[in-house]
Enzyme design. Sequence first.
Site, PDB file in Angstrom:
ATOM      1  N   ASP A 153      -5.731  -9.761  -7.589  1.00  0.00           N
ATOM      2  CA  ASP A 153      -6.080  -8.918  -8.738  1.00  0.00           C
ATOM      3  C   ASP A 153      -4.909  -8.318  -9.519  1.00  0.00           C
ATOM      4  OD1 ASP A 153      -5.540  -7.341  -6.495  1.00  0.00           O
ATOM      5  OD2 ASP A 153      -7.404  -6.200  -6.557  1.00  0.00           O
TER       6      ASP A 153
ATOM      7  N   ARG B  15       0.798   3.847  -3.212  1.00  0.00           N
ATOM      8  CA  ARG B  15       0.181   5.155  -2.923  1.00  0.00           C
ATOM      9  C   ARG B  15       1.225   6.246  -2.692  1.00  0.00           C
ATOM     10  NH1 ARG B  15      -5.493   4.140   0.203  1.00  0.00           N
ATOM     11  NH2 ARG B  15      -5.695   1.914  -0.177  1.00  0.00           N
TER      12      ARG B  15
ATOM     13  N   GLU C 120     -12.504   1.148  -9.648  1.00  0.00           N
ATOM     14  CA  GLU C 120     -12.227   0.176 -10.721  1.00  0.00           C
ATOM     15  C   GLU C 120     -13.194   0.233 -11.905  1.00  0.00           C
ATOM     16  OE1 GLU C 120     -12.269  -0.582  -7.462  1.00  0.00           O
ATOM     17  OE2 GLU C 120     -10.109  -0.903  -7.122  1.00  0.00           O
TER      18      GLU C 120
ATOM     19  N   THR D 184      -1.257   0.804 -10.259  1.00  0.00           N
ATOM     20  CA  THR D 184      -2.553   0.279  -9.814  1.00  0.00           C
ATOM     21  C   THR D 184      -3.317   1.289  -8.950  1.00  0.00           C
ATOM     22  OG1 THR D 184      -3.646  -1.720  -8.985  1.00  0.00           O
ATOM     23  CG2 THR D 184      -1.791  -0.859  -7.684  1.00  0.00           C
TER      24      THR D 184
ATOM     25  N   GLU E 177       0.837  -1.210   0.000  1.00  0.00           N
ATOM     26  CA  GLU E 177       0.000   0.000   0.000  1.00  0.00           C
ATOM     27  C   GLU E 177       0.870   1.257   0.000  1.00  0.00           C
ATOM     28  OE1 GLU E 177      -3.107   0.117  -0.487  1.00  0.00           O
ATOM     29  OE2 GLU E 177      -4.029  -1.725   0.253  1.00  0.00           O
TER      30      GLU E 177
END
Length: 592
Positions: free
Chosen positions: A358, A228, A494, A582, A224
């Site tokens: 994913d 980010r 998404e 992503t 994360e």
Amino acid sequence: MNRLGLGRESELPFLVTEDGARRKTIGGLRTAIARYWRSMPRLLRSILTILLIVAIVFVGSTLTSSSSPIVAPISADLEAQAHINNGNEIMHQKVEAAQEEELREKEGAVVAEPAAAAEEKQQQPNEIKQDGRPVFRGPQNDRQRAVVAGFKHAWAGYKAHAWGHDQLKPISKSFSDWFDTGLTIVDSIDTAIIMGLKEEVDEATVWIRDSLSFEKDRYVNFFEATIRVLGGLLSAFHLTGDTMFRDRAADVGHRLAGAFQGGRPVPLSDVNLRTRAAKSPSWSDESSLSEVTTVQLEFRDLSRITGDKTFEELAFNTSKHIHEIGCAKHGGLCDMYVNAKTGAFKPGTTITFGARADSYYEYLLKQYLQTGKTIEWLLADYSQSMSSMSQLLLRESEPSKFRFVGELIGGDSFSPKMDHLVCFLSGTLVLGKLYAGQPDDHLQIAKDLGATCHEMYKTTTGLAPEIAHFNLDASKADDVIIKPLDSHCLLRPEAIEAWFYLYRGTGDKKYQEWGWAAFEAIDKYARIAGGGYSSVNNVKTTKVQYRDLMESFLLAETFKYLYLLLADDQSELPLDRWIFNTEGHPLPIRTN
Ligand code: DMJ
């Protein structure tokens, strides 16, 4: 003589009185200049001649190199052309050339734009000018302006109640800290840059420069924080050229690299920002597949901009390791946990394109593109996993035959459950078809999945649930089932991301309509007076209950993809030059 010794003042053409100047004919002026010129010493005349030649050469070369394109309104025809292949820069260049031609025809002559006018045009308030970097022209229509207003509302709430903390709690008007790195600022500064929000960009830049500290004795989630924080700083660097962002990215990158402890190929899931020590989560020795395989774009980019290859090598080792051990049992579809100590998959877990797996598939393709399509096994693994996805997980619901991607529980029992997260797959399939030569049926699956994601938004509020189950029983009426525990909505990106790629790939305006409807629902049911937006508890009731959290990805991704999707002119951030990580942070593609 004047003070420069250049002759008598009355002979200087630019120093004559106003009255006298009016009376002078052009011929008289010429004579005066010639007389004055002859009165000067020969040496001085030679020096002045040389200076004049140098000045002409300099001005000429400056005008040629600063050839900024003339921005003209796009005619309906050209706009339609641009939409046919929106991500294609070549098409964009043709459209720009045609626009310039059109403009010249209207004006009846080729008129060079005066330098001052060009300069003024470049300094429109919403434009950000960078040498050789993308120029963002700001919103082009009312819908984009509404999204920008939404972003500003979110930003204002964060600024008022949570500034410098990770995320806004808009109901209690407070904040939550997760990494303690001003997450919302670093995650969303590139969205503000893309939207042309100078004030927000400036205040974020100052905060990152003066107040952001990674010297925190705190374990953060390696994945994360990479997508980010590192991702946000990398994009800010690429979009502005400000090396402060690069240095900040390098700082956090060095700390995060601690997750690759002991030379093992699979990183541990948590890393301490100060000590760089790493550990598994308290409940398990396992790392998630998606987490360990979704840091490679960022670490490679960091290597490229710092010249330190270690980042890329560490991260790419993980990809190579997963490739080598393979996921043969399900034709390239992998188990969702990998043991960081042994490097082995935990067998018999759920096979899914949702949480914990994913973006492994997303980064196979995106790494292939980021590296200039040179590492063939990345594409081979991607291709194989897509065909297995279509054989093992892609089904149709009843009675309407919506195509969805389900899961294999324990590796063998099909469940018609699809996370909202899975909607990313539609966008990835478009990208693979457009830029990696994937077969036509990938685009068809992308369209069908994008439409199914739209079905998930057909709720009372117009917001989508976190998870949907699809009906397989032809005798029942409803295709989409939302269970009580799955009915919350974190305002995830998404589906909008998928419609953005689909719009770029097809030019079909229905994707813009779907995105706009989603934005209207967010603005109606999740907007909080006084600033910010909140995740909601149940998308099936208009008596909204809030979860009191504004996720940083709302600003980093949801609003960014909405803004890009709703543009009339889709030439900003062309997909053959930029790859979105992503978390929606654009990074440049390199072909060497
Ligand atoms: C984001 O942090 C990223 O998109 C990630 O890949 C998945 N989860 C959230 C958004 O839903």
